[in-house]
Motif scaffolding. Structure first.
Motif, PDB file in Angstrom:
ATOM      1  N   ASN A  96       0.804  -1.347   0.046  1.00  0.00           N
ATOM      2  CA  ASN A  96       0.026  -0.195  -0.025  1.00  0.00           C
ATOM      3  C   ASN A  96       0.777   1.203  -0.156  1.00  0.00           C
ATOM      4  O   ASN A  96       0.376   2.347   0.283  1.00  0.00           O
ATOM      5  CB  ASN A  96      -1.023   0.169   1.278  1.00  0.00           C
ATOM      6  CG  ASN A  96      -0.210  -0.052   2.671  1.00  0.00           C
ATOM      7  OD1 ASN A  96       0.937  -0.058   2.613  1.00  0.00           O
ATOM      8  ND2 ASN A  96      -1.000  -0.238   3.627  1.00  0.00           N
ATOM      9  N   LYS A  97       2.055   0.950  -0.592  1.00  0.00           N
ATOM     10  CA  LYS A  97       2.938   2.424  -0.560  1.00  0.00           C
ATOM     11  C   LYS A  97       3.116   3.168  -1.598  1.00  0.00           C
ATOM     12  O   LYS A  97       4.258   3.734  -1.966  1.00  0.00           O
ATOM     13  CB  LYS A  97       4.456   1.676   0.207  1.00  0.00           C
ATOM     14  CG  LYS A  97       4.422   1.258   1.453  1.00  0.00           C
ATOM     15  CD  LYS A  97       5.883   0.679   2.157  1.00  0.00           C
ATOM     16  CE  LYS A  97       5.490   0.338   3.588  1.00  0.00           C
ATOM     17  NZ  LYS A  97       6.975  -0.035   4.104  1.00  0.00           N
ATOM     18  N   GLY A  98       2.317   2.569  -2.546  1.00  0.00           N
ATOM     19  CA  GLY A  98       2.655   3.325  -3.942  1.00  0.00           C
ATOM     20  C   GLY A  98       2.293   4.828  -4.016  1.00  0.00           C
ATOM     21  O   GLY A  98       1.538   5.197  -2.928  1.00  0.00           O
ATOM     22  N   PHE A  99       2.439   5.562  -4.931  1.00  0.00           N
ATOM     23  CA  PHE A  99       2.249   7.015  -5.047  1.00  0.00           C
ATOM     24  C   PHE A  99       0.791   7.426  -4.962  1.00  0.00           C
ATOM     25  O   PHE A  99       0.380   8.238  -4.261  1.00  0.00           O
ATOM     26  CB  PHE A  99       3.077   7.676  -6.163  1.00  0.00           C
ATOM     27  CG  PHE A  99       2.869   8.995  -6.247  1.00  0.00           C
ATOM     28  CD1 PHE A  99       3.599   9.893  -5.683  1.00  0.00           C
ATOM     29  CD2 PHE A  99       1.799   9.575  -7.241  1.00  0.00           C
ATOM     30  CE1 PHE A  99       3.792  11.355  -5.483  1.00  0.00           C
ATOM     31  CE2 PHE A  99       1.852  11.121  -7.262  1.00  0.00           C
ATOM     32  CZ  PHE A  99       2.722  11.933  -6.385  1.00  0.00           C
ATOM     33  N   SER A 100       0.147   6.399  -5.677  1.00  0.00           N
ATOM     34  CA  SER A 100      -1.335   6.502  -5.538  1.00  0.00           C
ATOM     35  C   SER A 100      -2.132   5.420  -4.719  1.00  0.00           C
ATOM     36  O   SER A 100      -3.200   5.189  -5.393  1.00  0.00           O
ATOM     37  CB  SER A 100      -1.814   6.509  -7.025  1.00  0.00           C
ATOM     38  OG  SER A 100      -1.305   7.649  -7.537  1.00  0.00           O
ATOM     39  N   GLY A 101      -1.614   4.487  -3.841  1.00  0.00           N
ATOM     40  CA  GLY A 101      -2.180   3.633  -3.353  1.00  0.00           C
ATOM     41  C   GLY A 101      -1.650   2.143  -3.529  1.00  0.00           C
ATOM     42  O   GLY A 101      -0.345   1.978  -3.773  1.00  0.00           O
ATOM     43  N   ASN A 102      -2.451   1.362  -3.585  1.00  0.00           N
ATOM     44  CA  ASN A 102      -2.290  -0.146  -3.639  1.00  0.00           C
ATOM     45  C   ASN A 102      -1.501  -0.550  -5.051  1.00  0.00           C
ATOM     46  O   ASN A 102      -1.782  -0.151  -6.097  1.00  0.00           O
ATOM     47  CB  ASN A 102      -3.268  -1.032  -3.377  1.00  0.00           C
ATOM     48  CG  ASN A 102      -3.543  -1.269  -2.076  1.00  0.00           C
ATOM     49  OD1 ASN A 102      -3.325  -0.533  -1.160  1.00  0.00           O
ATOM     50  ND2 ASN A 102      -3.926  -2.378  -1.578  1.00  0.00           N
ATOM     51  N   ILE A 103      -0.604  -1.444  -4.729  1.00  0.00           N
ATOM     52  CA  ILE A 103       0.104  -1.961  -6.142  1.00  0.00           C
ATOM     53  C   ILE A 103       0.010  -3.451  -5.918  1.00  0.00           C
ATOM     54  O   ILE A 103       0.528  -3.805  -4.768  1.00  0.00           O
ATOM     55  CB  ILE A 103       1.546  -1.654  -6.108  1.00  0.00           C
ATOM     56  CG1 ILE A 103       1.585   0.062  -6.524  1.00  0.00           C
ATOM     57  CG2 ILE A 103       2.157  -2.228  -7.503  1.00  0.00           C
ATOM     58  CD1 ILE A 103       3.233   0.633  -6.732  1.00  0.00           C
ATOM     59  N   LYS A 104      -0.347  -4.228  -6.915  1.00  0.00           N
ATOM     60  CA  LYS A 104      -0.722  -5.725  -6.814  1.00  0.00           C
ATOM     61  C   LYS A 104       0.290  -6.314  -7.914  1.00  0.00           C
ATOM     62  O   LYS A 104       0.008  -5.870  -9.258  1.00  0.00           O
ATOM     63  CB  LYS A 104      -1.795  -6.115  -6.723  1.00  0.00           C
ATOM     64  CG  LYS A 104      -2.225  -7.630  -6.800  1.00  0.00           C
ATOM     65  CD  LYS A 104      -3.586  -8.070  -6.870  1.00  0.00           C
ATOM     66  CE  LYS A 104      -4.559  -7.673  -5.718  1.00  0.00           C
ATOM     67  NZ  LYS A 104      -5.734  -8.203  -5.512  1.00  0.00           N
ATOM     68  N   ILE A 105       1.027  -7.248  -7.514  1.00  0.00           N
ATOM     69  CA  ILE A 105       1.831  -7.976  -8.584  1.00  0.00           C
ATOM     70  C   ILE A 105       1.842  -9.338  -8.473  1.00  0.00           C
ATOM     71  O   ILE A 105       1.177  -9.989  -7.349  1.00  0.00           O
ATOM     72  CB  ILE A 105       3.517  -7.502  -8.487  1.00  0.00           C
ATOM     73  CG1 ILE A 105       4.054  -8.200  -7.174  1.00  0.00           C
ATOM     74  CG2 ILE A 105       3.673  -5.820  -8.430  1.00  0.00           C
ATOM     75  CD1 ILE A 105       5.386  -7.944  -6.789  1.00  0.00           C
ATOM     76  N   MET A 106       2.326 -10.083  -9.701  1.00  0.00           N
ATOM     77  CA  MET A 106       2.487 -11.473  -9.466  1.00  0.00           C
ATOM     78  C   MET A 106       4.001 -11.802  -9.544  1.00  0.00           C
ATOM     79  O   MET A 106       4.578 -11.373 -10.586  1.00  0.00           O
ATOM     80  CB  MET A 106       1.674 -12.135 -10.574  1.00  0.00           C
ATOM     81  CG  MET A 106       1.801 -13.729 -10.620  1.00  0.00           C
ATOM     82  SD  MET A 106       0.918 -14.520  -9.386  1.00  0.00           S
ATOM     83  CE  MET A 106      -0.851 -14.399  -9.901  1.00  0.00           C
ATOM     84  N   VAL A 107       4.568 -12.482  -8.771  1.00  0.00           N
ATOM     85  CA  VAL A 107       6.151 -12.592  -8.942  1.00  0.00           C
ATOM     86  C   VAL A 107       6.180 -14.176  -8.863  1.00  0.00           C
ATOM     87  O   VAL A 107       5.808 -14.865  -7.798  1.00  0.00           O
ATOM     88  CB  VAL A 107       6.739 -11.862  -7.817  1.00  0.00           C
ATOM     89  CG1 VAL A 107       6.325 -12.243  -6.515  1.00  0.00           C
ATOM     90  CG2 VAL A 107       8.461 -12.010  -8.108  1.00  0.00           C
ATOM     91  N   GLY A 108       7.403 -14.502  -9.847  1.00  0.00           N
ATOM     92  CA  GLY A 108       7.546 -15.995  -9.608  1.00  0.00           C
ATOM     93  C   GLY A 108       8.950 -16.251  -9.055  1.00  0.00           C
ATOM     94  O   GLY A 108       9.972 -15.523  -9.198  1.00  0.00           O
ATOM     95  N   LEU A 109       9.073 -17.253  -8.025  1.00  0.00           N
ATOM     96  CA  LEU A 109      10.121 -17.301  -7.264  1.00  0.00           C
ATOM     97  C   LEU A 109      10.703 -18.918  -7.445  1.00  0.00           C
ATOM     98  O   LEU A 109       9.901 -19.827  -7.432  1.00  0.00           O
ATOM     99  CB  LEU A 109      10.043 -17.253  -5.842  1.00  0.00           C
ATOM    100  CG  LEU A 109       9.719 -15.836  -5.273  1.00  0.00           C
ATOM    101  CD1 LEU A 109       9.564 -15.855  -3.804  1.00  0.00           C
ATOM    102  CD2 LEU A 109      10.675 -14.656  -5.991  1.00  0.00           C
ATOM    103  N   LYS A 110      11.823 -19.068  -7.593  1.00  0.00           N
ATOM    104  CA  LYS A 110      12.551 -20.593  -7.583  1.00  0.00           C
ATOM    105  C   LYS A 110      11.973 -21.369  -6.290  1.00  0.00           C
ATOM    106  O   LYS A 110      11.927 -20.280  -5.206  1.00  0.00           O
ATOM    107  CB  LYS A 110      13.743 -20.591  -7.996  1.00  0.00           C
ATOM    108  CG  LYS A 110      13.985 -20.351  -9.416  1.00  0.00           C
ATOM    109  CD  LYS A 110      15.711 -20.534  -9.903  1.00  0.00           C
ATOM    110  CE  LYS A 110      15.887 -20.027 -11.305  1.00  0.00           C
ATOM    111  NZ  LYS A 110      17.371 -20.218 -11.758  1.00  0.00           N
ATOM    112  N   PRO A 111      12.289 -22.348  -5.982  1.00  0.00           N
ATOM    113  CA  PRO A 111      12.223 -22.785  -4.383  1.00  0.00           C
ATOM    114  C   PRO A 111      13.099 -22.206  -3.743  1.00  0.00           C
ATOM    115  O   PRO A 111      12.551 -22.228  -2.544  1.00  0.00           O
ATOM    116  CB  PRO A 111      12.325 -24.616  -4.859  1.00  0.00           C
ATOM    117  CG  PRO A 111      11.977 -24.716  -6.310  1.00  0.00           C
ATOM    118  CD  PRO A 111      12.247 -23.623  -6.783  1.00  0.00           C
ATOM    119  N   ASP A 112      14.225 -21.751  -4.110  1.00  0.00           N
ATOM    120  CA  ASP A 112      15.273 -21.248  -3.031  1.00  0.00           C
ATOM    121  C   ASP A 112      14.852 -19.537  -2.851  1.00  0.00           C
ATOM    122  O   ASP A 112      15.694 -19.157  -2.115  1.00  0.00           O
ATOM    123  CB  ASP A 112      16.379 -21.424  -3.593  1.00  0.00           C
ATOM    124  CG  ASP A 112      17.186 -20.735  -4.857  1.00  0.00           C
ATOM    125  OD1 ASP A 112      16.108 -19.983  -5.275  1.00  0.00           O
ATOM    126  OD2 ASP A 112      18.257 -20.777  -5.189  1.00  0.00           O
TER     127      ASP A 112
END
Length: 210
Positions: A96-112
């Motif tokens: 919720n720290k965006g300049f204009s409020g909430n930012i939602k993302i999808m991020v892919g991580l390896k198992p590590d």
């Protein structure tokens, strides 16, 4: 006087009829559009998962689970597997720290925990400035890209704050917020690995102005 009362009653009755008809129409419209809207949302989610983690042969949506971050956000986790092996996890994160409020993302991580890719799902940042986050942090230029980096081994904050990442020009707040969403995803995932449904398949590596 009687005529005035009669006219008033007719007006009230007419308004009630109009209200009922409008309400029924809106309700019917909602029912008609509810299915397509849900389908479009699901398709967008599936496309985001495929973009941030590739090579899986399961349906990550069927194995989705939720965890609450320290900040109180409910994050969705989509395990990506090839056969019985966990090859990554797509995480729907937010800040919720965006300049204009909430930012939602999808991020892919390896198992590590290494970052594979990301996609910005929702935001209200300034067009031409904060909106550049969609591609900025995956562009191999200077110190912009976070792909292939590990949030524990790399200091993924903007250079203005002593980190390793070049902020979007004239959009430091948006840049900080985006990287905060990445941090929230990583920390929530790694700090809960011992209790995750797929823990047996994971391997942990120690590892402004707008």
């Amino acid at each position: 006087m009687a005529k005035t009362e009669s006219t008033l009653k007719n007006m009230v009755l007419t308004l009630l009829v109009i209200t009922c008809v409008a309400g029924a129409s809106l309700g019917g419209m909602y029912e008609l559009t509810k299915g397509p809207i849900a389908a479009a949302k699901m398709a967008k989610q599936q496309a985001a998962i495929k973009e941030v983690v590739s090579g899986f042969d399961n349906n990550p949506g069927d194995e989705m689970y939720e965890l609450t971050s320290k900040e109180g956000f409910v994050l969705k986790f989509f395990p990506a597997k090839k056969g019985d092996e966990l090859i990554g996890v797509a995480i729907e994160s937010q800040t919720n720290k965006g300049f204009s409020g909430n930012i939602k993302i999808m991020v892919g991580l390896k198992p590590d925990g290494t970052i594979i890719n990301y996609q910005v799902l929702e935001h209200k940042e300034t067009p031409g400035l904060g909106t550049k986050m969609a591609d900025w942090f995956k562009t191999d230029k200077g110190n912009q890209s976070i792909l292939g980096k590990h949030p524990k081994n790399n200091k993924l904050t903007v250079s203005k704050d002593g980190g390793e990442v070049d902020a979007i020009t004239a959009a430091t707040i948006s840049s900080r917020a985006f990287l905060d969403a990445i941090r929230i995803a990583f920390e929530t995932y790694t700090e809960n690995q011992s209790s995750l449904p797929v823990a047996s398949n994971t391997s942990t590596e120690e590892g402004g102005t707008e």
